[in-house]
Design an enzyme around this catalytic site. Structure first.
Site, mmCIF file in Angstrom:
data_model
loop_
_atom_site.group_PDB
_atom_site.id
_atom_site.type_symbol
_atom_site.label_atom_id
_atom_site.label_comp_id
_atom_site.label_asym_id
_atom_site.label_seq_id
_atom_site.Cartn_x
_atom_site.Cartn_y
_atom_site.Cartn_z
ATOM 1 N N HIS A 309 0.848 -1.189 0.000
ATOM 2 C CA HIS A 309 0.000 0.000 0.000
ATOM 3 C C HIS A 309 0.880 1.234 0.000
ATOM 4 C CE1 HIS A 309 -3.180 2.802 1.096
ATOM 5 N NE2 HIS A 309 -3.991 1.876 0.644
ATOM 6 N N ASP A 367 -7.928 -5.686 0.278
ATOM 7 C CA ASP A 367 -8.409 -6.546 -0.796
ATOM 8 C C ASP A 367 -7.991 -7.999 -0.657
ATOM 9 O OD1 ASP A 367 -9.729 -4.527 -2.158
ATOM 10 O OD2 ASP A 367 -7.862 -3.812 -3.038
#
Ligand code: CMC
Length: 432
Positions: A309, A367
């Site tokens: 991320h 996710d």
């Protein structure tokens, strides 16, 4: 805007000093104000990908990437996921505070009463090919809302802004469910006012006229939690897209359609679909080392989807809740030894123990586990990103409202580091 600043940063260019104001936010690193830099020094700053650039000031969401902390209006996401529910979080994001019982009831009522779509819009869905990706349908249909609800497109009118906000939050589940039904070849299921937001969405997706559909409250709670975990995430790519599109004064429906288009990419919202497809491709635990090796290979474009991320350099707090939800949902559905969940858990373990991922601070993101839950609920992978889009709508709208209300609003207009040809004369065809 942070004000009353006492700190300054000094920048020296060609022996000349420039003082730049430094603002201290309520949380997070200090921010150097470079707005006057070009006017004073005639230089631009260079930051492709915005890795060190604050594009706005905001009071909505805060992420501490080092700690793995996500706060909405100050409240941590794990508390909201456990104790609150999606529409309450929507209220919090939109209006800044948790609602009283009466405020929440009024808000829920307003959302519930805007869930239907203009009947003419049904023909719009029917114009698409049946095999269209539901995200393609959503980009088009959400943009088209401005053609059906032009009485709420005047952004200078606070009342119209409010109505547009409620309309989008209310209609997005209906649009996503219709996109799904259309690709299945099944009739659209109209919303029902006696159901809560998540149950209504599940029913619109899975009910058929031939038989009644009873919403399982545990699945509805899991759905609501997925919505909550995706509700906002400060200035990510799709939110920045919505802000940039809105900065020109474009109407909110068009701007949210732009956000949906940006979200679709596999580096952003499309990662949930890509992640489940990757887990299924891996298939069995014994193939994990092969995929870990590919993810580390500089010559292989493959990346571990659902990992890494831009902001989190620690566990994504949403991933923790999602992992727990995956266990609960599969347990409820009596799915024992789900091979995809098994691969996911082993892959997570293998990656976390591998120095490549540890050194680069790559951890599972939201996710990584969401696709497993959605698949167990009966959604095909193509619906994962539309569900992300419907959840994120409130974030886009809250950030849009904040931006429109800012008296310092300017059209977004980045500069560039030009590396192309300098002035040259046109060459006639016969001389090229
Ligand atoms: N697998 C393997 N290596 C990775 C991965 C990954 N998933 N993510 C980053 N890296 C490596 C990358 O190769 C680079 O290595 P080096 O420094 O040697 O060149 C380093 O880590 C930094 O990566 P980056 O691409 O510069 O980092 P970024 O901040 O630009 O990208 C990201 C962040 C999310 C796009 C990226 O981690 C990624 O592509 N992850 C997979 C897609 C994904 O799961 N996206 C969902 C994000 S969360 C939901 C959302 O917000 O939409």
């Amino acid at each position: 805007m942070a004000d009353g600043t006492t700190k300054t940063a000094k920048l020296t260019i060609d022996g000349k000093d420039y003082d730049l104001p430094v603002y201290s936010p309520t949380a997070g690193p200090d921010v150097i104000d470079i707005r006057k830099l070009y006017a004073q020094a005639g230089v631009f700053t260079y930051d492709p990908g915005f890795t060190s650039t604050a594009s706005c000031d905001s009071t909505i969401t805060y992420i501490d990437g080092g700690k793995g902390e996500l706060l909405h209006r100050g409240y941590p996401i794990d508390q909201l996921a456990e104790k609150s529910h999606y529409l309450e979080v929507c209220y919090l994001l939109l209006y800044g505070e948790l609602p009283s019982a009466a405020q929440l009831e009024d808000f829920e009522n307003r959302v519930t009463r805007h869930t239907m779509l203009h009947e003419q819009m049904m023909y719009l869905f029917r114009g698409y090919r049946r095999d269209a990706h539901p995200m393609a349908i959503m980009v088009g249909v959400v943009g088209a809302l401005s053609a059906f609800y032009h009485d709420s497109t005047d952004i200078s009118d606070p009342w119209q802004r409010e109505v547009a906000s409620i309309r989008m939050i209310a209609k997005m589940p209906t649009i996503a469910a219709n996109a799904f039904k259309y690709t299945l070849g099944q009739p659209f299921v109209y919303p029902r006012n006696d159901l809560d937001y998540a149950s209504n969405f599940l029913r619109m997706c899975f009910a058929v006229p031939a038989e009644d559909y009873e919403v399982n409250p545990i699945l509805s709670r899991a759905m609501d939690r997925i919505f909550t975990l995706h509700a906002d995430h400060e200035q990510n790519a799709s939110t920045s897209t919505v802000r940039l599109a809105s900065s020109s004064g474009a109407n909110p429906f068009a701007c949210v359609a732009a956000g949906i288009a940006c979200l679709w990419g596999p580096a952003h919202g499309g990662a949930n679909q890509a992640c489940l497809e990757m887990l299924q491709e891996i298939g069995t635990v014994d193939r994990i080392p092969e995929y870990i090796a590919r993810a580390k290979d500089k010559d292989d474009p493959f990346r571990l989807m659902g990992f890494g991320h831009r902001v989190y350099k620690n566990f994504d707090p949403r991933a923790k809740v999602m992992k727990q939800s995956a266990d609960e949902v599969l347990d409820l559905l009596g799915i024992e030894d789900n091979p995809t969940l098994q691969v996911a858990k082993e892959l997570e373990k293998a990656a976390l123990e591998d120095p490549y991922f540890a050194d680069k601070k790559l951890f599972p993101n939201v996710d990584f586990y969401s696709g497993i839950i959605l698949e167990a609920m009966g959604f095909p992978t193509s619906m994962f990103t539309p569900i992300f889009a419907l959840s994120r709508t409130v974030g886009w709208i809250s950030q849009w409202k904040e931006m429109i209300g800012d008296p310092q609003l300017k059209i977004g207009r980045p500069r560039q580091l030009y590396m192309g040809s300098t002035l040259r004369d046109y060459v006639d065809m016969e001389n090229r």
